[in-house]
Motif scaffolding. Structure first.
Motif, mmCIF file in Angstrom:
data_model
loop_
_atom_site.group_PDB
_atom_site.id
_atom_site.type_symbol
_atom_site.label_atom_id
_atom_site.label_comp_id
_atom_site.label_asym_id
_atom_site.label_seq_id
_atom_site.Cartn_x
_atom_site.Cartn_y
_atom_site.Cartn_z
ATOM 1 N N PRO A 16 -84.854 -53.527 -22.278
ATOM 2 C CA PRO A 16 -85.334 -52.919 -23.536
ATOM 3 C C PRO A 16 -86.201 -51.669 -23.317
ATOM 4 O O PRO A 16 -86.078 -50.712 -24.073
ATOM 5 N N GLN A 17 -87.008 -51.664 -22.262
ATOM 6 C CA GLN A 17 -87.867 -50.490 -22.061
ATOM 7 C C GLN A 17 -87.067 -49.261 -21.619
ATOM 8 O O GLN A 17 -87.592 -48.151 -21.611
ATOM 9 N N ASP A 18 -85.815 -49.448 -21.196
ATOM 10 C CA ASP A 18 -84.974 -48.301 -20.810
ATOM 11 C C ASP A 18 -84.122 -47.806 -21.974
ATOM 12 O O ASP A 18 -83.499 -46.758 -21.892
ATOM 13 N N ALA A 19 -84.090 -48.613 -23.028
ATOM 14 C CA ALA A 19 -83.094 -48.341 -24.077
ATOM 15 C C ALA A 19 -83.369 -47.032 -24.812
ATOM 16 O O ALA A 19 -82.441 -46.275 -25.106
ATOM 17 N N ALA A 20 -84.644 -46.732 -25.078
ATOM 18 C CA ALA A 20 -84.942 -45.554 -25.901
ATOM 19 C C ALA A 20 -84.504 -44.274 -25.206
ATOM 20 O O ALA A 20 -83.910 -43.389 -25.825
ATOM 21 N N ALA A 21 -84.757 -44.176 -23.895
ATOM 22 C CA ALA A 21 -84.383 -42.961 -23.164
ATOM 23 C C ALA A 21 -82.858 -42.795 -23.162
ATOM 24 O O ALA A 21 -82.341 -41.690 -23.309
ATOM 25 N N ARG A 22 -82.153 -43.891 -23.022
ATOM 26 C CA ARG A 22 -80.689 -43.809 -22.997
ATOM 27 C C ARG A 22 -80.138 -43.511 -24.389
ATOM 28 O O ARG A 22 -79.148 -42.792 -24.533
ATOM 29 N N ARG A 23 -80.801 -44.073 -25.398
ATOM 30 C CA ARG A 23 -80.385 -43.773 -26.770
ATOM 31 C C ARG A 23 -80.538 -42.278 -27.040
ATOM 32 O O ARG A 23 -79.721 -41.651 -27.699
ATOM 33 N N HIS A 24 -81.604 -41.705 -26.493
ATOM 34 C CA HIS A 24 -81.856 -40.272 -26.670
ATOM 35 C C HIS A 24 -80.742 -39.441 -26.011
ATOM 36 O O HIS A 24 -80.284 -38.442 -26.589
ATOM 37 N N VAL A 25 -80.287 -39.854 -24.832
ATOM 38 C CA VAL A 25 -79.180 -39.149 -24.173
ATOM 39 C C VAL A 25 -77.938 -39.208 -25.065
ATOM 40 O O VAL A 25 -77.274 -38.207 -25.316
ATOM 41 N N GLU A 26 -77.670 -40.401 -25.564
ATOM 42 C CA GLU A 26 -76.463 -40.564 -26.370
ATOM 43 C C GLU A 26 -76.551 -39.761 -27.661
ATOM 44 O O GLU A 26 -75.584 -39.078 -28.046
ATOM 45 N N SER A 27 -77.696 -39.791 -28.340
ATOM 46 C CA SER A 27 -77.755 -39.095 -29.625
ATOM 47 C C SER A 27 -77.740 -37.580 -29.419
ATOM 48 O O SER A 27 -77.145 -36.846 -30.207
ATOM 49 N N THR A 28 -78.338 -37.110 -28.322
ATOM 50 C CA THR A 28 -78.295 -35.674 -28.034
ATOM 51 C C THR A 28 -76.866 -35.237 -27.740
ATOM 52 O O THR A 28 -76.383 -34.218 -28.252
#
Ligand code: HAM
Length: 420
Positions: A16-28
């Motif tokens: 879960p603590q890695d999810a936000a950074a990866r979500r940011h890659v995907e949304s960008t």
């Protein structure tokens, strides 16, 4: 966990603590690529082994040593995808996408599998974001995909990025060059590493990629492919470079650039980051004008790239990503209020609010602490006599009665500017 039940070597959990950074890659990536007309495609995690043998190339490390190949119950040979270009081309053929306006522009974000020596930045299951633009040989397509990857890396704040660029020409000009290079390597065979020497005839270009000092010395004086391109290839390469210049994208022409896939023709490129160690490639790609034909289709040009998500994250400064805001935390004042609290939370979610509720039987004080930890904007304390709504930002509270809809309406109103 006993060693045998740990995640397999070279794999990792996305916690879960890695999810936000990866979500940011995907949304960008989604915003950038879909904004440029690339549409999402996902292909299966496994394909017929032959697709990669024919597409990626029998002589590559990927096909020779790195594929996870298995037989299914009907004795078909299947392989976990080591890369995305051959599968996307297979899908282009299978779905008759040549009938669509060309080029067909696709992007993907998926995980891939290679049995490689695991180390920092190199995994056996890893994630790539990639694009493939199929059906046009126009140099503007090459330039467009390169500029999009350049923009993606910039937006993700990947540090110390460098772009290396080359042209491999067409198979015909390359074949003549290969013969010349082979002859050159044979005359210097005794200085080469045994590995390179054994593969002179199979894959002479790989010699440019070697770390072995003797091999490097030989390669420094080796004939260069760029000097063997025909006029059309040179024009194409010049046009790609002119567009990159117009976009202000800096690059270094590197005639020794080698990538570990056989399908490339003409434009070849790789982005590296000096912030990474040995595994410095963050993303790369090129043109593959012969691949679709190789897979049984009509001659169809294509160009694309893939970038490793783990490597982009490793080479970018870690920065905090905002957590998902919690509009309402529903607390219960006594077990008797559990059902009413549950009903209120359900109502509020139905009204599109982000809602959490007490799920572990904490004391009221513990629940308020929990709401604080979740950074809830409001807390509804549901009691048997009615509900008290607390505004956690302003510190005020208000008796809001027993009607769930009224509580939801209050939160919806309060969420806007001004509070309760
Ligand atoms: P590739 O260079 O093999 O190209 O992989 C692209 C990127 O995936 C690399 O630059 C790296 O960031 C990441 N990557 C590769 N292997 C690993 C690994 N074992 N662990 C972590 N990251 C890794 C391709 O796959 C081509 N299909 C790209 C392409 C698309 N060419 C044309 N269209």
């Amino acid at each position: 966990v006993s060693a045998s039940l740990q995640a397999p070597r070279g794999t990792f959990d996305v916690l879960p603590q890695d999810a936000a950074a990866r979500r940011h890659v995907e949304s960008t990536a989604r915003r950038l690529l879909e904004g440029a007309g690339y549409e999402r495609i996902e292909t299966p995690a496994f394909e017929a082994t032959e697709l990669f043998a024919r597409g990626v190339g029998e002589s590559t490390d990927i096909v020779q040593k790195e594929m996870y190949t298995f037989q299914d119950g009907a004795s078909r040979s299947l392989t976990l995808r080591p890369e995305g270009t051959a599968p996307v081309c297979r899908a282009y053929l299978e779905h008759g996408m040549h009938k669509l306006p060309q080029p067909v522009k696709l992007w993907y974000l998926s995980s891939f599998f290679r049995y490689e020596r695991a180390q920092a930045g190199r995994y056996r299951q890893f994630w790539q974001v990639g694009v493939e633009a199929i059906g046009s040989a126009d140099p503007a397509v090459d330039a467009e995909v390169i500029v999009l990857l350049h923009m993606l890396l910039a937006e993700l704040e990947v540090r110390d990025v460098r772009l290396r660029l080359a042209s491999l020409g067409t198979p015909a000009s390359r074949a003549a060059y290969r013969e010349e290079l082979k002859a050159y390597l044979h005359t210097h065979a005794e200085q080469l590493s045994p590995e390179v020497r054994e593969r002179i005839d199979l894959n002479p270009l790989r010699a440019f990629d070697a770390d072995h000092p003797g091999t490097r010395e030989v390669m420094a004086a080796a004939p260069r492919l760029l000097d063997h391109l025909d006029a059309e290839d040179l024009d194409h390469f010049a046009a790609v470079r002119a567009m990159l210049d117009a976009a202000g994208v800096a690059y270094e022409v590197d005639s020794a650039l080698v990538r570990g896939l056989d399908y490339y023709t003409r434009t070849l490129f790789e982005f590296t980051s000096d912030a990474l160690g040995a595994q410095s490639g963050v993303g790369g790609g090129g043109r593959y004008d012969g691949l679709i034909e190789q897979l049984g289709g009509a001659p169809t040009p294509g160009v694309g790239w893939a970038a490793g998500i783990e490597r982009m994250l490793l080479a970018a400064d870690a920065r905090p990503h905002p957590a998902i805001p919690v509009d309402l935390f529903v607390a219960r004042d006594g077990d008797g209020a559990a059902v009413a609290a549950f009903a209120l939370a359900h109502r509020a979610r139905g009204a599109q609010l982000n809602v959490q509720m007490e799920l572990a039987g904490r004391s009221l004080k513990g629940q308020l602490k929990q709401a604080d930890r979740a950074r809830a904007r409001y807390v509804a304390v549901v009691g048997e006599a009615g509900t008290v709504l607390k505004d956690m930002q302003i510190g005020e509270q208000e008796d809001v009665g027993t009607d769930a809809d009224a509580v939801v309406a209050r939160v919806l109103r309060g969420r806007g500017p001004g509070g309760l």
